[in-house]
Design a protein around this motif. Structure first.
Motif, mmCIF file in Angstrom:
data_model
loop_
_atom_site.group_PDB
_atom_site.id
_atom_site.type_symbol
_atom_site.label_atom_id
_atom_site.label_comp_id
_atom_site.label_asym_id
_atom_site.label_seq_id
_atom_site.Cartn_x
_atom_site.Cartn_y
_atom_site.Cartn_z
ATOM 1 N N LYS A 155 0.823 -1.218 0.000
ATOM 2 C CA LYS A 155 0.000 0.000 0.000
ATOM 3 C C LYS A 155 0.857 1.268 0.000
ATOM 4 C CE LYS A 155 -4.281 -1.824 1.906
ATOM 5 N NZ LYS A 155 -5.247 -1.759 3.018
ATOM 6 N N LYS A 156 1.974 1.226 0.730
ATOM 7 C CA LYS A 156 2.900 2.366 0.708
ATOM 8 C C LYS A 156 3.442 2.566 -0.707
ATOM 9 C CE LYS A 156 4.449 1.966 5.485
ATOM 10 N NZ LYS A 156 5.572 1.620 6.376
ATOM 11 N N SER A 186 0.931 4.129 -3.050
ATOM 12 C CA SER A 186 0.712 5.558 -2.798
ATOM 13 C C SER A 186 1.756 6.460 -3.453
ATOM 14 C CB SER A 186 0.655 5.835 -1.295
ATOM 15 O OG SER A 186 1.945 5.729 -0.711
ATOM 16 N N ILE A 187 2.929 5.920 -3.764
ATOM 17 C CA ILE A 187 3.975 6.767 -4.359
ATOM 18 C C ILE A 187 4.203 6.486 -5.851
ATOM 19 C CG2 ILE A 187 5.194 7.151 -2.189
ATOM 20 C CD1 ILE A 187 7.122 4.990 -4.263
ATOM 21 N N SER A 207 3.565 6.029 -9.940
ATOM 22 C CA SER A 207 2.790 6.651 -11.014
ATOM 23 C C SER A 207 2.722 5.740 -12.245
ATOM 24 C CB SER A 207 3.416 7.994 -11.408
ATOM 25 O OG SER A 207 4.755 7.796 -11.834
ATOM 26 N N ILE A 219 1.490 -0.356 -10.397
ATOM 27 C CA ILE A 219 0.355 -0.173 -9.478
ATOM 28 C C ILE A 219 -0.589 -1.360 -9.584
ATOM 29 C CG2 ILE A 219 -1.678 1.243 -8.963
ATOM 30 C CD1 ILE A 219 0.010 3.678 -9.915
ATOM 31 N N TRP A 255 -1.552 -3.930 -6.563
ATOM 32 C CA TRP A 255 -2.921 -4.203 -6.106
ATOM 33 C C TRP A 255 -3.220 -5.701 -6.145
ATOM 34 C CZ3 TRP A 255 -5.353 -1.558 -2.884
ATOM 35 C CH2 TRP A 255 -5.467 -0.176 -2.939
ATOM 36 N N SER A 289 -9.813 -2.420 -7.090
ATOM 37 C CA SER A 289 -8.953 -1.244 -7.273
ATOM 38 C C SER A 289 -7.979 -1.439 -8.437
ATOM 39 C CB SER A 289 -8.163 -0.959 -5.998
ATOM 40 O OG SER A 289 -9.030 -0.587 -4.949
#
Length: 182
Positions: A43-44, A47-48, A50, A55, A59, A81
């Motif tokens: 999750k960290k 969050s960072i 792109s 991503i 997930w 997600s």
């Protein structure tokens, strides 16, 4: 064999100054079956990041971690997600279809059927070929099973015919469907 503890200790030091290493740390925790830590670091990393491909993979890993911890609702949320990040990928749809099917009940069966239908409709050009073959075959088998639950035997046979790799399970499903049609 990988020395997970050694890698984790190095990655923790590195991640304290380089956030990009969060991804590697999450994956190392996942590979060592330390799923709580994999979720936290995953999750960290999400969050960072792109980069959509990374991503999406994160997930998926977080969802699988929750699944291994038998936290189905959190797993579903993670896979849901993942879909908007890479809607052409098959895995999230597949895992959602599978988990809903296992839970049973009319509402879950309908949701699972929707997800497996979406899954088999995807053309996943970014998936490595060997994974694509495995997912395509597995997805079509699960899709056929869902159609079988709805007594749509001929439709199930048509879906099953799309499998590229034929295994014993395919043949078993095919025989069941042919027997139900006659």
């Amino acid at each position: 064999k990988s020395n997970h503890d050694f890698h984790i200790s190095l990655l923790k030091k590195s991640a304290s100054s380089a956030e990009s290493d969060y991804t590697y740390l999450a994956k190392e925790y996942f590979n060592s079956c330390r799923f709580e830590e994999a979720i936290s670091w995953g999750k960290k990393a999400i969050s960072i990041h792109s980069y959509p491909h990374e991503i999406y993979n994160l997930w998926m890993m977080v969802g699988l971690s929750y699944s291994f911890l038998e936290k189905a609702e959190e797993a579903k949320k993670s896979w849901i997600s993942a879909i908007p990040v890479a809607p052409y990928r098959k895995e999230a749809y597949y895992y959602l279809a599978e988990i809903h099917g296992k839970e049973g009940g009319d509402a879950n069966i309908k949701k699972g059927f929707g997800y497996i239908t979406a899954c088999t409709a995807q053309v996943d050009r970014k998936e490595p070929l060997q994974n694509n073959l495995i997912y395509t075959t597995t997805c079509f088998k699960l899709h056929a099973r869902y159609l079988q639950k709805f007594n749509l035997y001929k439709d199930a046979l048509e879906v099953l015919e799309k499998t590229i790799v034929r295994d014993e399970e395919c043949e078993t499903i095919k025989k069941e469907l042919e027997d139900a049609c006659s």
